[in-house]
Design a protein around this motif. Structure first.
Motif, PDB file in Angstrom:
ATOM      1  N   ASN A  12       0.858  -1.188   0.000  1.00  0.00           N
ATOM      2  CA  ASN A  12       0.000   0.000   0.000  1.00  0.00           C
ATOM      3  C   ASN A  12       0.892   1.235   0.000  1.00  0.00           C
ATOM      4  OD1 ASN A  12      -2.296   1.590   0.094  1.00  0.00           O
ATOM      5  ND2 ASN A  12      -2.434   1.523   2.324  1.00  0.00           N
ATOM      6  N   GLU A  44       1.515  12.959  -0.588  1.00  0.00           N
ATOM      7  CA  GLU A  44       0.335  13.403  -1.322  1.00  0.00           C
ATOM      8  C   GLU A  44       0.322  14.903  -1.603  1.00  0.00           C
ATOM      9  OE1 GLU A  44      -3.283  11.833   0.252  1.00  0.00           O
ATOM     10  OE2 GLU A  44      -2.735   9.811  -0.414  1.00  0.00           O
ATOM     11  N   ASN A  77      -0.828  12.280 -16.144  1.00  0.00           N
ATOM     12  CA  ASN A  77      -1.285  12.549 -14.782  1.00  0.00           C
ATOM     13  C   ASN A  77      -0.188  13.095 -13.873  1.00  0.00           C
ATOM     14  OD1 ASN A  77      -2.781   9.583 -15.523  1.00  0.00           O
ATOM     15  ND2 ASN A  77      -4.103  11.315 -15.016  1.00  0.00           N
ATOM     16  N   GLU A 130      -4.770  13.201  -5.506  1.00  0.00           N
ATOM     17  CA  GLU A 130      -5.863  13.015  -6.450  1.00  0.00           C
ATOM     18  C   GLU A 130      -5.790  11.663  -7.160  1.00  0.00           C
ATOM     19  OE1 GLU A 130      -5.683  16.323  -9.123  1.00  0.00           O
ATOM     20  OE2 GLU A 130      -5.692  17.804  -7.510  1.00  0.00           O
ATOM     21  N   TYR A 131      -4.740  10.911  -6.908  1.00  0.00           N
ATOM     22  CA  TYR A 131      -4.541   9.630  -7.599  1.00  0.00           C
ATOM     23  C   TYR A 131      -5.428   8.544  -6.989  1.00  0.00           C
ATOM     24  CZ  TYR A 131      -0.264  11.095 -10.110  1.00  0.00           C
ATOM     25  OH  TYR A 131       0.645  11.704 -10.944  1.00  0.00           O
ATOM     26  N   SER A 132      -5.873   7.627  -7.832  1.00  0.00           N
ATOM     27  CA  SER A 132      -6.521   6.411  -7.347  1.00  0.00           C
ATOM     28  C   SER A 132      -5.452   5.474  -6.786  1.00  0.00           C
ATOM     29  CB  SER A 132      -7.257   5.712  -8.489  1.00  0.00           C
ATOM     30  OG  SER A 132      -6.318   5.219  -9.449  1.00  0.00           O
ATOM     31  N   HIS A 133      -5.885   4.393  -6.125  1.00  0.00           N
ATOM     32  CA  HIS A 133      -4.921   3.426  -5.594  1.00  0.00           C
ATOM     33  C   HIS A 133      -4.061   2.850  -6.713  1.00  0.00           C
ATOM     34  CE1 HIS A 133      -3.219   0.271  -3.067  1.00  0.00           C
ATOM     35  NE2 HIS A 133      -3.508  -0.592  -4.032  1.00  0.00           N
ATOM     36  N   GLY A 134      -4.697   2.505  -7.839  1.00  0.00           N
ATOM     37  CA  GLY A 134      -3.938   1.943  -8.951  1.00  0.00           C
ATOM     38  C   GLY A 134      -2.916   2.910  -9.506  1.00  0.00           C
ATOM     39  N   MET A 135      -3.266   4.192  -9.579  1.00  0.00           N
ATOM     40  CA  MET A 135      -2.323   5.196 -10.071  1.00  0.00           C
ATOM     41  C   MET A 135      -1.153   5.362  -9.110  1.00  0.00           C
ATOM     42  SD  MET A 135      -5.086   7.967 -11.486  1.00  0.00           S
ATOM     43  CE  MET A 135      -3.913   9.286 -11.738  1.00  0.00           C
ATOM     44  N   LYS A 136      -1.432   5.290  -7.816  1.00  0.00           N
ATOM     45  CA  LYS A 136      -0.345   5.364  -6.838  1.00  0.00           C
ATOM     46  C   LYS A 136       0.589   4.174  -6.988  1.00  0.00           C
ATOM     47  CE  LYS A 136      -2.846   8.070  -3.349  1.00  0.00           C
ATOM     48  NZ  LYS A 136      -3.467   8.058  -2.018  1.00  0.00           N
ATOM     49  N   GLY A 183      -4.396  -4.167  -6.967  1.00  0.00           N
ATOM     50  CA  GLY A 183      -4.804  -2.826  -7.382  1.00  0.00           C
ATOM     51  C   GLY A 183      -4.406  -2.440  -8.784  1.00  0.00           C
ATOM     52  N   ASP A 237      -4.506  -2.787 -12.863  1.00  0.00           N
ATOM     53  CA  ASP A 237      -5.352  -3.326 -13.916  1.00  0.00           C
ATOM     54  C   ASP A 237      -4.544  -4.353 -14.724  1.00  0.00           C
ATOM     55  OD1 ASP A 237      -3.995  -1.951 -16.240  1.00  0.00           O
ATOM     56  OD2 ASP A 237      -4.700  -0.168 -15.198  1.00  0.00           O
TER      57      ASP A 237
END
Length: 239
Positions: free
Chosen positions: A82, A87, A125, A132-138, A162, A164
């Motif tokens: 995680n 941020e 991005n 502002e990032y989603s979990h996947g973007m992080k 997380g 795709d």
């Protein structure tokens, strides 16, 4: 590339890791599997110099993690399950911060940020704040940051959670590419099908003790990795 010798870590009276020894050679991808609470994350954090340990030795590319922590960490990259990123930074600020920490020069970092950012479809991005990032973007940002200094060893804790399918495929490609350059991968996962297809070696831990370790074909024999794992866990449960 990674050598762990008789690693022991206790929390009070509980031995989270009990006399664990294993090694991973350059070019190898090793899966680290076990039930929740088996000691995987504790072992990984000890290897990264995040957690102190009670006994044993850990070497990264021949460098003692405890005696020479900065030199050891300079040769590795760690991606937690995680990612806890800054941020208040934008994506590009975070990547430049990591590149500064590892001493990656401006021209090289720009090329790698563009290459990996484009590959993981994150470039557009990078001007956004990490908040502002989603979990996947992080997860993708953490992966890109880990690749910037071309580490010799990558240590990952549940790296595919997380992501795709396309990002997971790209991560596997980058793992193979790193090993082709003489690096090595050590990662924990509960996705045994992925481990079976991706890895050269596997280490199985149960209640802090290493109960099986070796080449993937050697460990699984004629069975699936899932079957071997469940059998070993059953034996430990009956003991």
């Amino acid at each position: 590339m990674l050598r762990i010798e008789h690693l022991t870590k206790t929390y009070g009276e509980k031995r989270a890791v009990d006399d664990l020894s294993l090694s991973i050679a350059p070019g190898e991808i090793c899966a680290f599997i076990g039930h929740n609470g088996a000691g995987k994350t504790t072992t990984i954090k000890a290897c990264c110099g995040i957690l102190p340990f009670d006994a044993g030795e850990i070497f990264v590319d021949g460098i003692d993690v405890r005696a020479r922590p900065l030199e050891a960490k300079a040769r590795m990259a760690y991606i937690p399950d995680n990612p806890d990123l800054y941020e208040f930074m934008t994506g590009i600020q975070f990547l430049n911060f990591v590149a500064d920490m590892y001493g990656v020069d401006a021209e090289l970092r720009a090329r790698r940020i563009r290459e990996y950012g484009d590959a993981f479809e994150l470039t557009r991005n990078l001007a956004q704040f990490v908040s502002e990032y989603s979990h996947g973007m992080k997860q993708k940002l953490a992966i890109v940051s880990a690749l910037l200094h071309e580490p010799k060893l990558m240590i990952l804790d549940e790296p595919f959670v997380g992501l795709d399918p396309k990002a997971a495929f790209l991560l596997k490609e980058q793992m193979h590419a790193l090993c082709a350059r003489g690096g090595a991968i050590f990662f924990s996962t509960h996705v045994l099908d992925v481990a079976e297809k991706l890895c050269d070696r596997v280490a199985i831990i149960s209640h802090g003790r290493l109960i099986r370790c070796g080449g993937m074909d050697e460990v699984r024999g004629d069975e699936s990795l899932e079957s071997v794992f469940l059998e070993l866990e059953g034996e430990r449960g009956d003991a």
